[in-house]
Design a protein around this motif. Sequence first.
Motif, PDB file in Angstrom:
ATOM      1  N   TYR A   1       0.845  -1.195   0.000  1.00 23.11           N
ATOM      2  CA  TYR A   1       0.000   0.000   0.000  1.00 23.11           C
ATOM      3  C   TYR A   1       0.882   1.247   0.000  1.00 23.11           C
ATOM      4  O   TYR A   1       1.828   1.352   0.794  1.00 23.11           O
ATOM      5  CB  TYR A   1      -0.865   0.036   1.261  1.00 23.11           C
ATOM      6  CG  TYR A   1      -2.101  -0.821   1.217  1.00 23.11           C
ATOM      7  CD1 TYR A   1      -3.330  -0.288   0.856  1.00 23.11           C
ATOM      8  CD2 TYR A   1      -2.045  -2.164   1.570  1.00 23.11           C
ATOM      9  CE1 TYR A   1      -4.473  -1.067   0.842  1.00 23.11           C
ATOM     10  CE2 TYR A   1      -3.173  -2.958   1.558  1.00 23.11           C
ATOM     11  CZ  TYR A   1      -4.389  -2.408   1.193  1.00 23.11           C
ATOM     12  OH  TYR A   1      -5.518  -3.190   1.181  1.00 23.11           O
TER      13      TYR A   1
ATOM     14  N   ARG B   1       0.059   5.508  -0.074  1.00 20.51           N
ATOM     15  CA  ARG B   1      -1.021   6.494  -0.102  1.00 20.51           C
ATOM     16  C   ARG B   1      -0.870   7.512  -1.231  1.00 20.51           C
ATOM     17  O   ARG B   1      -1.849   8.111  -1.664  1.00 20.51           O
ATOM     18  CB  ARG B   1      -1.111   7.217   1.237  1.00 20.51           C
ATOM     19  CG  ARG B   1       0.113   8.027   1.593  1.00 20.51           C
ATOM     20  CD  ARG B   1      -0.019   8.602   2.981  1.00 20.51           C
ATOM     21  NE  ARG B   1       1.198   9.300   3.379  1.00 20.51           N
ATOM     22  CZ  ARG B   1       1.389   9.794   4.605  1.00 20.51           C
ATOM     23  NH1 ARG B   1       0.444   9.659   5.517  1.00 20.51           N
ATOM     24  NH2 ARG B   1       2.515  10.407   4.895  1.00 20.51           N
TER      25      ARG B   1
ATOM     26  N   GLU C   1      -4.814   4.747   1.372  1.00 23.73           N
ATOM     27  CA  GLU C   1      -4.402   4.544   2.753  1.00 23.73           C
ATOM     28  C   GLU C   1      -4.660   3.075   3.097  1.00 23.73           C
ATOM     29  O   GLU C   1      -5.539   2.423   2.526  1.00 23.73           O
ATOM     30  CB  GLU C   1      -5.221   5.438   3.689  1.00 23.73           C
ATOM     31  CG  GLU C   1      -4.974   6.927   3.508  1.00 23.73           C
ATOM     32  CD  GLU C   1      -3.715   7.404   4.217  1.00 23.73           C
ATOM     33  OE1 GLU C   1      -3.068   6.572   4.891  1.00 23.73           O
ATOM     34  OE2 GLU C   1      -3.385   8.593   4.099  1.00 23.73           O
ATOM     35  N   SER C   2      -3.894   2.553   4.021  1.00 22.75           N
ATOM     36  CA  SER C   2      -4.120   1.170   4.432  1.00 22.75           C
ATOM     37  C   SER C   2      -5.441   1.086   5.198  1.00 22.75           C
ATOM     38  O   SER C   2      -5.612   1.726   6.228  1.00 22.75           O
ATOM     39  CB  SER C   2      -2.956   0.703   5.310  1.00 22.75           C
ATOM     40  OG  SER C   2      -2.689   1.659   6.318  1.00 22.75           O
ATOM     41  N   ASP C   3      -6.380   0.329   4.671  1.00 20.92           N
ATOM     42  CA  ASP C   3      -7.722   0.212   5.232  1.00 20.92           C
ATOM     43  C   ASP C   3      -7.784  -1.019   6.142  1.00 20.92           C
ATOM     44  O   ASP C   3      -7.497  -2.141   5.717  1.00 20.92           O
ATOM     45  CB  ASP C   3      -8.742   0.090   4.105  1.00 20.92           C
ATOM     46  CG  ASP C   3     -10.158  -0.006   4.633  1.00 20.92           C
ATOM     47  OD1 ASP C   3     -10.678  -1.132   4.703  1.00 20.92           O
ATOM     48  OD2 ASP C   3     -10.717   1.057   4.989  1.00 20.92           O
TER      49      ASP C   3
ATOM     50  N   GLY D   1       5.959   3.390   6.495  1.00 16.93           N
ATOM     51  CA  GLY D   1       5.194   4.569   6.099  1.00 16.93           C
ATOM     52  C   GLY D   1       5.929   5.884   6.227  1.00 16.93           C
ATOM     53  O   GLY D   1       5.326   6.949   6.055  1.00 16.93           O
TER      54      GLY D   1
END
Length: 692
Positions: free
Chosen positions: A439, A441, A486-488, A504
């Motif tokens: 991931y 963003r 974004e990491s969900d 991140g």
Amino acid sequence: MIGKPMFGKLLEPYRIGRVQTRNRMVKTAAQTYFFDSGEHRISQRAKAFYEALARGGVGLIIVETPAMEFPLSEIGDRRFRIDDDKYIKDISELTKVIHKHGCPTFVQFYHRGPWGGVYKILAPRIAASAVTLKSEFDVQEEEPPKELTIAEIEELVDRYASAAVRAAAAGFDGIEIHSGADHLLPTFLSRFWNKRQDIYGAQSFENRTRFVTQIIKEIKKRLGQDFPVQVMINGVEIGGGDDGMTLAESQVIARLLQEAGADSLQVKSHWFGQHWGSFHHEVLFYPEPRIPLKSFPKELDWSRKGPLANVPLAATIKKAVSIPVMTVGGFDAQLGEMVLRQGKADLIGMTRRLFADPEYPNKVASGRLDDIAPCTHCGNCSKVYNQPRQCRINAALGTEQYQVNQAESKRKVLVIGGGPAGVEAARVAALRGHEVTLYERERKLGGSLPMAALVKGIEIEDLPAIVRYLKGQISKLGVNIKLGKESDYSEIQAGKPEVIILAGGGVAAIPKIPGINRRNVVSSTELHHSLKVYLRFLGPRFLRWLTRLYMPLGKRVVVIGGAIQGCQLAEMLVKRGRKVTIVDTAEELGEGLTPERKTRLFAWFNKKGVTLMSGIKLEEITDKGLTITTREGKRQTIEADSIVPAIPFAPNTELVNSFAGKAPEIYAIGDCKEPGLIPDATAGGWQVANKI
């Protein structure tokens, strides 16, 4: 196979005396500091590196020099020993791992001679004559080196020849005698250093070359005329006034070395007082050339601002001799093939290219050019004296493992963050056979690299090449890349990852100082955010050009933070007409810069009128500027239109805490865990992914 026809000359075997190389790419003998101190110096780290090179397909490996000085201190010297027969067994372990892959290997011999600084702790400084070299870019010594006596010269001839006999017994296929740069032997060849009045003096070429030719002849006498001996020489010496070696002189010297029995020559250039610039020519252009480009020495090729600078020297020397000539300096396969086809050299020397990717020759031969890890000429591999080299793109360099092994079982791995740490972790995890999802963003991979490229420029360091390489690798490996997301948490739960790697990035560190929220403070967070929007569409090269037309900063700028981030920002601002002051609470500025580039940058800052202030206390920001207390205890206000905090990031503890318990294994790497530089980021990704 694409590589064969494209690189027909580069990939064909060649000969140095009786030794046949596998191709015309030669790993030159740069110091790695991979050896251990003490009696048993051939470390697993050194064997792993040289085996990786041999396995990677290079034509010939020249191993770095053992210690040739005497008496030699055992303290802190990371070179192997060859001055006693007891070392032969250990050294043979090194040649065996190289020969196991069918690669021939030479070993280089050099004596540091007049080098000072930390080197004089290891051994006394000696030279042809007691001459002092003065330069703002090299460590200077108040006392000149000791002039060698004839008896000491004869002793050194024996030491070189005896070392060659041991090297041959240990399995080396040949010797390279380093008679270039500003080590011991070139001080006899150079009129700048050689003021002697005896048979080793500069009155004739026979005298000037006598020391080197005696070594060649003695090695041949003991090991046979067919034992290969290569000699490295300076094709030209620059900055030594009328006493620097000319190219015409080097031609005569080359012929005399051939007559003495030399089987091949490596030709380079030397800049007095600018040692790094002698073999990393791009450094001479950082942060700007000290002299106009049109005033650079005409004997060298400056059309590419560094790469291929030495080629005209090799081409000229080649006309004077019939033995092979090797050229060095910023080569890749394409440039090497071009020079070979033009007949300007016979062999192509490489070092940094092979630090970045030991598999470079094999990838060239098989046409896998997109799989080559790029060398960006950052200088990190030469950063710290006497410490193992590291590489920003090849995190394996300096370790005991260069191959990625398959994992025992396939696992679901989730990587959060598409900067160098995260993408390297994804690459290695996928190579190990794991199912990897990444991931990011932002809408592009690279993390802070595009921003760094905007600030630093790409003329010397091609940071976008790192992004292109890593993106291409994870795409080929089938990593599931999710950009602009974004990491969900719900999506993460659905995927049921067994391993989560958090990469991140860090968070902006804001100095605690009254007035930090004033309008004249340009927040690094806001600046980064606005620039990232433009970077999506324009790219770092074009956006950097646009900053010459407009930047949201006044004419007088104070940069808070004197580490690499602040220094490189200040460099960019000065080049855009700003009057800059750098302040830092630290006692020393320039943390993170390589020593050579720090020296050159700070000399340039001084020339450009940049004010550097360390050891200060930040008091407050007012409408007038920044108020500080100096290290001497004086309170003063630095008037400024804009104030820019440029201090290293802080760890992203919020991100780390938010993922606690969401997978059986969770790792934090890169700036997310501990802010650092690009080599630290890729190393973190490499290390963690090799564990899972």
